[in-house]
Write a protein that holds these residues in place. Structure first.
Motif, mmCIF file in Angstrom:
data_model
loop_
_atom_site.group_PDB
_atom_site.id
_atom_site.type_symbol
_atom_site.label_atom_id
_atom_site.label_comp_id
_atom_site.label_asym_id
_atom_site.label_seq_id
_atom_site.Cartn_x
_atom_site.Cartn_y
_atom_site.Cartn_z
ATOM 1 N N GLU A 48 7.478 -4.518 2.107
ATOM 2 C CA GLU A 48 7.329 -4.303 0.441
ATOM 3 C C GLU A 48 6.091 -4.183 -0.051
ATOM 4 O OE1 GLU A 48 9.172 -8.040 -0.870
ATOM 5 O OE2 GLU A 48 11.057 -7.761 -0.261
ATOM 6 N N HIS A 49 4.901 -4.954 1.122
ATOM 7 C CA HIS A 49 3.450 -4.895 0.473
ATOM 8 C C HIS A 49 3.167 -3.413 1.406
ATOM 9 C CE1 HIS A 49 -0.619 -5.317 1.189
ATOM 10 N NE2 HIS A 49 -0.996 -4.956 2.248
ATOM 11 N N THR A 54 5.029 -0.791 0.784
ATOM 12 C CA THR A 54 5.483 0.098 -0.506
ATOM 13 C C THR A 54 4.587 0.263 -1.484
ATOM 14 O OG1 THR A 54 8.000 -0.249 -0.269
ATOM 15 C CG2 THR A 54 7.111 0.581 -2.991
ATOM 16 N N ASP A 55 4.054 -1.155 -1.887
ATOM 17 C CA ASP A 55 2.343 -0.831 -3.068
ATOM 18 C C ASP A 55 1.117 0.033 -2.735
ATOM 19 O OD1 ASP A 55 3.861 -2.359 -4.085
ATOM 20 O OD2 ASP A 55 2.959 -4.630 -3.490
ATOM 21 N N ASP A 58 -0.630 3.657 -4.236
ATOM 22 C CA ASP A 58 -2.327 3.695 -4.168
ATOM 23 C C ASP A 58 -2.052 5.129 -3.685
ATOM 24 O OD1 ASP A 58 -2.192 1.330 -5.768
ATOM 25 O OD2 ASP A 58 -2.497 0.201 -3.309
#
Length: 148
Positions: free
Chosen positions: A65-66, A68-69, A73
């Motif tokens: 999930e990190h 994906t963030d 960016d």
């Protein structure tokens, strides 16, 4: 000009510089941004994965999930250059997984951010960029911080 460029990416300023460099210099190439989940270097990793069932899988899900963030960016940076990127996640040691993904994807250039250090520090402290430069069978371009 390389056909396929790989950028190990963890969201740091150096990773951003490497991505910006790749987007500006190789806009017509296929660009893949790679996030490697490495329990040995990740501050969120647990010392005792066996403490409760599913802890490792929960942590991996959180790290994906990190990623994906981070990729959102990276896509925003690439969009500034009118470039589309591909993304990938791997689990393992960063340098080893970068080389494995480069081989699997048929990459012909790796672009990575690198800290400049004194020769003494370079001797004592291994880093991903140095490991890639030393071990990669394909060219590696290192992008350094400003003022170095």
């Amino acid at each position: 000009m390389p056909e396929h460029v790989l950028i190990p990416y963890e969201g740091s300023p150096l990773a951003h510089r490497a991505l910006r460099y790749a987007c500006s210099e190789f806009a017509d190439s296929r660009i893949t941004v790679l996030y490697v989940v490495d329990e040995r270097t990740d501050d969120t990793a647990s010392a005792g994965w066996g403490d409760h069932p599913g802890q490792w899988e929960e942590w991996l899900t959180e790290r994906r999930e990190h990623a994906t963030d981070l990729f959102a960016d990276a896509e925003a940076v690439a969009a500034e250059y009118g470039v589309s990127i591909e993304t990938a996640v791997a689990v393992g040691r960063v340098s080893e997984m970068t080389l494995a993904v480069a081989d699997e994807y048929g990459v012909d250039l790796i672009v990575v951010g690198a800290h400049s250090r004194s020769r003494f520090a370079e001797f004592l402290i291994g880093d991903v960029a140095r490991a890639l430069v030393r071990r990669s069978p394909i060219p590696v371009t290192t992008v350094r911080e400003h003022g170095e």
